[in-house]
Structures are given as structure tokens and as C-alpha cells.
Design an enzyme around this catalytic site. Structure first.
Site, PDB file in Angstrom:
ATOM      1  N   CYS A  46       1.105  -1.052  -0.100  1.00 32.40           N
ATOM      2  CA  CYS A  46       0.117   0.236   0.574  1.00 32.40           C
ATOM      3  C   CYS A  46       0.688   0.979  -0.111  1.00 32.40           C
ATOM      4  CB  CYS A  46      -1.151   0.283   1.285  1.00 32.40           C
ATOM      5  SG  CYS A  46      -2.070  -1.884   1.719  1.00 32.40           S
ATOM      6  N   ARG A  58       1.089   2.134  -6.263  1.00 31.51           N
ATOM      7  CA  ARG A  58       1.483   1.274  -4.747  1.00 31.51           C
ATOM      8  C   ARG A  58       0.389   0.141  -4.564  1.00 31.51           C
ATOM      9  NH1 ARG A  58       6.075   2.013  -2.343  1.00 31.51           N
ATOM     10  NH2 ARG A  58       5.882   0.722  -0.729  1.00 31.51           N
ATOM     11  N   TRP A  93      -3.669  -1.875  -1.345  1.00 33.79           N
ATOM     12  CA  TRP A  93      -4.166  -3.237  -2.157  1.00 33.79           C
ATOM     13  C   TRP A  93      -4.159  -4.466  -1.170  1.00 33.79           C
ATOM     14  CZ3 TRP A  93      -1.127  -8.167  -2.335  1.00 33.79           C
ATOM     15  CH2 TRP A  93      -1.577  -8.489  -3.420  1.00 33.79           C
ATOM     16  N   ASN A 107       0.817  -0.231   6.541  1.00 32.80           N
ATOM     17  CA  ASN A 107       1.883  -0.881   4.571  1.00 32.80           C
ATOM     18  C   ASN A 107       2.454  -2.448   5.648  1.00 32.80           C
ATOM     19  OD1 ASN A 107       2.596  -1.577   2.540  1.00 32.80           O
ATOM     20  ND2 ASN A 107       4.554  -0.930   2.114  1.00 32.80           N
ATOM     21  N   GLY A 108       1.965  -3.754   4.488  1.00 29.15           N
ATOM     22  CA  GLY A 108       2.887  -4.839   5.223  1.00 29.15           C
ATOM     23  C   GLY A 108       1.596  -5.035   5.589  1.00 29.15           C
ATOM     24  N   GLU A 152       9.426 -12.436 -20.220  1.00 30.23           N
ATOM     25  CA  GLU A 152       8.679 -11.110 -20.520  1.00 30.23           C
ATOM     26  C   GLU A 152       7.907 -10.528 -21.230  1.00 30.23           C
ATOM     27  OE1 GLU A 152       8.429  -7.133 -18.658  1.00 30.23           O
ATOM     28  OE2 GLU A 152       9.336  -9.060 -18.222  1.00 30.23           O
ATOM     29  N   LYS A 161       4.567  -9.179 -19.845  1.00 25.60           N
ATOM     30  CA  LYS A 161       3.579  -7.566 -20.297  1.00 25.60           C
ATOM     31  C   LYS A 161       2.502  -7.849 -20.828  1.00 25.60           C
ATOM     32  CE  LYS A 161       5.653  -5.693 -18.632  1.00 25.60           C
ATOM     33  NZ  LYS A 161       6.786  -5.855 -17.781  1.00 25.60           N
ATOM     34  N   GLU A 189      -0.411  -8.591 -18.091  1.00 26.03           N
ATOM     35  CA  GLU A 189      -0.268  -8.507 -16.778  1.00 26.03           C
ATOM     36  C   GLU A 189      -1.073  -7.007 -16.855  1.00 26.03           C
ATOM     37  OE1 GLU A 189       2.958  -6.734 -14.796  1.00 26.03           O
ATOM     38  OE2 GLU A 189       4.231  -6.661 -16.571  1.00 26.03           O
ATOM     39  N   HIS A 203       5.540 -31.153 -26.839  1.00 25.10           N
ATOM     40  CA  HIS A 203       5.214 -31.839 -25.934  1.00 25.10           C
ATOM     41  C   HIS A 203       4.630 -31.834 -25.268  1.00 25.10           C
ATOM     42  CE1 HIS A 203       9.520 -33.212 -27.159  1.00 25.10           C
ATOM     43  NE2 HIS A 203      10.133 -32.096 -27.063  1.00 25.10           N
ATOM     44  N   LYS A 214       2.691  -1.984  -8.043  1.00 25.93           N
ATOM     45  CA  LYS A 214       3.954  -1.304  -8.752  1.00 25.93           C
ATOM     46  C   LYS A 214       5.532  -2.151  -7.415  1.00 25.93           C
ATOM     47  CE  LYS A 214       7.497   0.005 -11.535  1.00 25.93           C
ATOM     48  NZ  LYS A 214       7.614  -0.325 -12.888  1.00 25.93           N
TER      49      LYS A 214
HETATM   50  C1  AGP Z   1       6.429  -6.012 -13.955  1.00 20.57           C
HETATM   51  O1  AGP Z   1       5.651  -5.169 -14.434  1.00 20.57           O
HETATM   52  C2  AGP Z   1       5.598  -6.205 -12.418  1.00 20.57           C
HETATM   53  N1  AGP Z   1       5.848  -4.937 -11.707  1.00 20.57           N
HETATM   54  C3  AGP Z   1       6.375  -6.704 -11.648  1.00 20.57           C
HETATM   55  O2  AGP Z   1       6.700  -8.291 -12.720  1.00 20.57           O
HETATM   56  C4  AGP Z   1       7.842  -6.571 -11.293  1.00 20.57           C
HETATM   57  O3  AGP Z   1       9.044  -6.418 -12.140  1.00 20.57           O
HETATM   58  C5  AGP Z   1       8.029  -7.151  -9.826  1.00 20.57           C
HETATM   59  O4  AGP Z   1       7.711  -6.858  -9.298  1.00 20.57           O
HETATM   60  C6  AGP Z   1       9.835  -6.488  -9.733  1.00 20.57           C
HETATM   61  O5  AGP Z   1      10.080  -6.110  -8.726  1.00 20.57           O
HETATM   62  P1  AGP Z   1      10.934  -5.451  -8.758  1.00 20.57           P
HETATM   63  O6  AGP Z   1      11.399  -4.936 -10.395  1.00 20.57           O
HETATM   64  O7  AGP Z   1      10.760  -3.440  -8.222  1.00 20.57           O
HETATM   65  O8  AGP Z   1      11.695  -5.866  -7.510  1.00 20.57           O
END
Ligand code: AGP
Length: 605
Positions: free
Chosen positions: A2, A27, A74, A100-101, A482, A486, A489, A505, A600
Site C-alpha cells: 500500500c 502501490r 492493495w 503498509n504490510g 518477459e 507484459k 499483466e 511435447h 508497482k
Molecule cells: C513487472 O511489470 C511487474 N511490475 C512486476 O513483475 C515487477 O517486475 C516485480 O514485482 C519486481 O519488482 P522490482 O523490480 O521493483 O523488484
């Protein structure tokens, strides 16, 4: 995960809190709230489900105060709702708390101490504020009650707490353990925030906190106490970041802005790390520590983990240093057999990812050397690692990481070059990293200038699909993982990044009429193999898109990539896939910057 903010001693508290929460919305953005107090008996609690804009709409003009706390959520414990939104309030309406946590033993605490207390939410956080009120009613001062509760919280818990007592309304009680938190030093007022972006309009001077510390924050005083109750004197650090950098400017979304910023990120890394004479400006101690090690362990999560997959290729192929790449959340509880002299590299855009931090804590306890490559100065993973290298990519606000991914790969290449020179690896002189990163910058510019073409491909290929595949081999297999993340997500299309040789397979069973399959081909030695695999899915009805490097392209390939050394093909190959994800998302009407269920910076395990 959060975002939390606090202010004491500023009549503009409401606007400072709401603006701070808007900056922290990446966040967590499923519900939010503020509590403000005007020191003259008037106070206001406003909470709402949804975005900060929804909360702002609920904050009527009469809401005012000079001290307050705020939160954007979050959800971890309890669904996104007004009841579960923060701040949480004690039943006697005396204490207000944002968090937050995650509290590991909140159920036990509730059963042990709060049998007679009716809770109004499903959250772990409300248990904490009710406990503070209970101990205060039993005669403890607010500080003593707060510290007593912190002493009851178990080891696995992470928290950044801001507590406000209506009977002492100009004081914020602050505590931190594992979750990021900063104190911002104002002129006649002070603020608190999960990261500096939230308060850059108020101050550029921040004080970092260490786990286990509490802070008594007043308008003109900051008292930090360590776990033993000793007062700690800590100087602020200055943040140069220009708040405008964290603005969208003319862009509709941060993700598109950050994709377009990648050429600049390459050029900035060249400027920051490569001298006119081509020598690399990296600390010799770091290079010595890496040269003295016998194996590199790259530990990361999500997109950063994918940048690590390319890093492994760079360290092994360029300078023959054995390198492993590990998912942080797995490594934390199931580490591999380590070599005799391991060197750890943590890749993290935010520098706050709890899974990676859990591993770094273990690495520090074992006394192994470590390097954090991050985009955030003074972040936890940076402070706690032996060495840090910064990405200088500017704030990355969109949840879907783009410029940090290419920045991490470019910096891994610069580091591999520097280590190769340090270890006097003969062949390293042939790898002109500055020239290759310049090619990458120019190539990225070419690709983003053609974004209209990708927009059309996304509309034709991805508009209505529920699933999709990216396929590739060797380096391209690292890239497609990767690319798939993208698309998943931000567009919620179930996408797999698959080793194309592995399809037959089993997984090829999922291919049917018009299943979108994107083949990435930048590696000469496997190009034809990937093409035959693409033919195999085409034969079963798949709609195939080819993204191919110029030297391997055929006239029918839809996207041809600018020339670059194969070891850095990810820097150009990823750009069309970032744009495909972006357009697939906005063509479905989604908020591409704030995808559902995501945040994020993932600060809980
Ligand atoms: C990627 O688009 C995501 N936001 C997520 O997978 C991110 O890469 C992951 O949480 C790692 O974050 P960081 O690089 O801040 O450690």
C-alpha cells in the site's frame, strides 16, 4: 504494497495527503482514506472504495486540518471495501491508524486480547489499533501502548504504521519493520511517506528509517528511537528528482511515456558509466569482489527476474563467469547448493521487493558480498547490499515495468564489460558496449516511431482473444518470458512465453483456429528451428506474428528489428512486445497504468 502518507503542522494537510496518495497510487489502488484533525476539536475521516479520484470526490470543502494520515490500499486481508479501507479507528474513536504490510499473527492477537471487542473490518490492521486503545485504556501512555503492541507482533510481520491519537492531535507515532518508510523534513511541518515521490512538492530532504525504529513526529521535532529506546540522530539525504519527471506530461498513460523514454535511458547509462576513452566508471572494489567470486547468483522477481535471464547470457557468453538466475520467493525458502565463493546480484526497479529483500537478509547473515541494481536511490535493497549500481532511468510509475527492464539489461552488459576488462579476458575488447547501446538507442527510437503499425497488429490479432503464446529459443526464450508477462499483466490475456521446441511435447494441444502466436527470432543458430515450430502451430490454425532481427528476416516477416549484437537483441526485440501489450490493453478500455490486482512495488512476501 500500500501507500501511506502523514503530515503534522501544515494547514494544507488535506491537499498534501491527497496529492501524496495520488503519487503513491501505483502501490495499490483498490480503496483509500484520510483522517485529518485541526487541533481545535474538528476532525474528519473520509474513506472510499476505488481510486484516489473517488476518495477526492468524497472530501467535502469543509474538510480541513493541520495534521493527518492517509492510505491507498492493495488488499491483503479483506476485500476492497469502505469498511476495510484505512485509516482504521479504535472503537472508542480515540486512535486512527494506517498500515503498509501484513501482520502474521493478527488472528492470535485478536483471540488472545480482543475477545470482547467487536471489529468492523476483516483487516489485520484494525486488530492493531484496537490493541493500542485497549492498552491505553489500561493506563499506558500512547507511546507505551504503541510499543507494547509492536512487541506482540510476530517475526514474519511487515509494517509501516502511522498512528494518530485524538487526545494528542499534533503528534504522529510512526513505526517501521521491513516495509519502506521515509520522514520528510519540512519548514515548520514534517511529513511521512512510503517513498519520496509522494512528498517532492513539500520537501526534497528525507530521513530513512531502519527496521525496529519508532518515531515521535511533531510539527517542529523528529524523535527517532531504536528498539532499545535510545534516541538516534540521523541526517536527512537530499533527493534531486524533479517532481515533473513523475508526471505524464502530454502522454495518455505512463506506460507509453516510459516505453518512449527507453532510447534516452540507454544514452543516459552510457553517459553515467562509460568515459570518453571507453573505460567503464564502476567501483574497482565491486569488480574485485566479483572477480574473487566463483559464481554469480542473480536473484529477482517478475520483470527483473527476466532481465536476469539475459544477464546470465551476458556473464557466461561474454566473460565465462558461471551464473545462475533465481526467482526470489523460491530462493528465500529453497536455496540451491551454493558454490564456495558466491556473489549475489539483486535486480529490483523499486529496490523494495520483499521477496528479494528476504534473500538479501539471508545473504548478509551468511556474509556473502552482494550488489543491488536498482532505479531507486536509498531504497532498502540498495542500503542493505554491499554495492549498488543505479539505473538513472527516472521514476517508473506504470505498474508494468518497461524502461527498467531494458535499463537493467544494459547495465548488466556494462558490468560484464567492466568485469571482463578487470579480469583481463582477451575477447572482451571486441565487445564495444557503448557502440552497442547506441545502436540499441537508435533501434528503439526507430521502433517507437513505428508504434502505429503495432497498434494495428494488436487490433487485428489480440482484440478478442482469451489466450496467446510467445515462442522462442535460447536468448529468444528469455525474451518471450518477459513479452508474455507484459501482455498478461496489462491486457489480462492468458499468455505463455514458451520454449518453442517444447511446444510439441504437450502445450501445442492448446493451439486452435486463430490462436495468436508471436515468434521471436534473433538467434542465428536456432532461427530455422523456431520457424519450423511456428509452422507447426500455423498448421493447426494459429495466427502467427514474426518479430525477427534484420539479418534473419524474410520478406513476409511482419516486424523486422534493427541490427544489434545478438547478446543484446532483447533491448530491441522487447519494444514491439511492450507496445503490443499497451495497445491490447487500451483497445480493451483498461487503465494500462494500473492493471487490476497489481501494485508497482510488492512489499509483502
Ligand atoms: C513487472 O511489470 C511487474 N511490475 C512486476 O513483475 C515487477 O517486475 C516485480 O514485482 C519486481 O519488482 P522490482 O523490480 O521493483 O523488484
Amino acid at each position: 504494497m500500500c501507500g501511506i502518507v502523514g503530515v503534522t503542522g501544515n494547514p494544507n494537510a488535506v491537499e498534501i495527503l491527497l496529492n501524496g496518495l495520488e503519487q503513491l497510487e501505483y502501490r495499490g489502488y483498490d480503496s483509500a482514506g484520510i483522517y485529518v484533525n485541526d487541533q481545535k476539536g474538528d476532525d474528519y475521516l473520509v474513506k472510499e472504495k476505488g481510486r484516489i479520484a473517488d476518495l477526492r470526490a468524497e472530501v467535502s470543502a469543509d474538510v480541513h486540518g493541520s495534521t493527518g494520515i492517509g492510505h491507498t490500499r492493495w488488499a491483503t486481508h479483506g476485500v476492497p471495501s469502505k469498511e476495510n479501507a484505512h485509516p482504521h479507528v479504535s472503537n472508542d474513536k480515540r486512535f486512527y491508524l494506517v498500515h503498509n504490510g501484513g501482520i502474521g499473527n493478527f488472528t492470535e492477537l485478536k483471540e488472545t486480547y480482543l475477545q470482547d471487542v467487536t471489529l468492523v473490518s476483516e483487516t489485520d490492521t484494525e486488530v492493531i489499533v484496537q490493541l493500542v486503545a485497549k492498552f491505553a485504556r489500561e493506563g499506558l501512555s500512547t507511546k507505551e501502548a504503541f510499543k507494547k503492541v509492536l512487541g506482540l507482533v510476530d517475526e514474519s510481520s511487515s509494517y509501516a504504521f502511522l498512528l494518530l491519537d485524538r487526545e494528542d492531535p499534533d503528534t504522529l507515532y510512526v513505526a517501521k519493520n521491513k516495509s519502506p518508510l521515509l520522514i520528510g523534513v519540512g519548514d515548520g511541518f514534517n511529513v511521512v511517506c512510503s517513498d519520496d515521490l509522494a512528498m517532492l512538492k513539500e520537501t526534497h530532504d528525507f530521513i530513512e528509517l531502519v527496521d525496529g525504529e519508532i518515531v515521535i513526529l511533531k510539527p517542529t521535532s523528529i524523535t527517532i528511537e531504536d528498539p532499545a529506546g535510545q534516541v538516534v540522530d540521523r541526517k536527512p539525504f537530499h533527493v534531486d528528482t524533479d517532481p515533473a519527471q513523475a508526471q505524464k506530461g502530454a502522454y495518455p498513460f505512463y506506460m507509453l511515456k516510459e516505453i518512449d523514454e527507453q532510447p534516452g535511458v540507454m544514452r543516459n547509462l552510457i553517459k553515467e558509466y562509460i568515459a570518453e576513452d571507453g573505460s567503464i566508471k564502476i567501483d574497482a572494489d565491486l569488480l574485485k569482489a566479483m572477480a574473487d567470486s566463483d559464481r554469480i547468483y542473480i536473484v529477482a522477481a517478475g520483470t527483473s527476474y527476466h532481465a536476469g535471464l539475459v544477464g546470465k547470457e551476458l556473464f557466461e557468453k561474454l566473460i565465462q563467469v558461471p551464473t545462475e538466475v533465481h526467482v526470489a520467493s523460491e530462493f528465500a525458502y529453497n536455496p540451491p547448493l551454493l558454490s564456495a565463493k558466491p556473489f549475489f546480484i539483486f535486480l529490483s526497479q523499486s529496490g523494495e521487493t520483499a521477496d528479494s529483500r528476504q534473500v538479501l537478509t539471508q545473504v548478509n547473515q551468511a556474509g556473502y558480498p552482494s550488489l543491488t541494481i536498482t532505479n531507486v536511490m536509498n531504497s532498502t535493497l540498495s542500503r542493505e547490499a554491499t554495492y549498488t549500481l543505479l539505473l538513472y532511468a527516472g521514476p517508473e510509475i506504470a505498474v508494468a515495468s518497461t524502461k527498467a527492464y531494458t535499463g537493467q539489461i544494459a547495465l548488466e552488459a556494462i558490468l560484464a564489460k567492466a568485469l571482463g576488462v578487470y579480469k583481463q579476458i582477451a575477447t572482451i575488447k571486441d565487445f564495444d558496449v557503448a557502440a552497442e547501446l547506441t545502436k540499441a538507442a537508435n533501434g528503439m527510437q526507430e521502433l517507437v516511431d513505428e508504434k502505429g503499425k503495432i497498434e494495428k497488429i494488436a487490433a487485428d490479432m489480440l482484440k478478442d482473444t482469451r489466450n496467446a503464446f510467445y515462442i522462442g529459443r535460447t536468448m529468444d526464450y528469455a525474451i518471450v518470458q518477459e513479452a508474455a508477462l507484459k501482455l498478461k499483466e496489462v491486457s489480462y490475456i492468458q499468455t505463455e512465453g514458451f520454449a518453442s521446441g517444447e511446444l510439441k511435447h504437450g502445450t501445442i494441444a492448446l493451439i486452435q483456429e486463430n490462436t495468436p502466436v508471436v515468434a521471436i527470432i534473433t538467434d542465428k543458430k536456432t532461427a530455422n528451428h523456431t520457424r519450423s515450430n511456428a509452422q507447426e502451430v500455423k498448421a493447426r490454425g494459429a495466427n502467427v506474428l514474426y518479430i525477427v532481427s534484420r539479418d534473419l528476416a524474410t520478406p513476409t516477416d511482419q516486424i523486422v528489428l534493427p541490427e544489434i549484437t545478438p547478446l543484446l537483441s532483447a533491448l530491441v526485440a522487447i519494444v514491439p512486445t511492450q507496445l503490443l501489450a499497451y495497445y491490447a490493453s487500451i483497445q480493451r478500455g483498461y487503465d494500462v497504468d494500473k492493471p487490476r490486482n497489481l501494485a508497482k512495488s510488492v512489499t509483502v512476501e
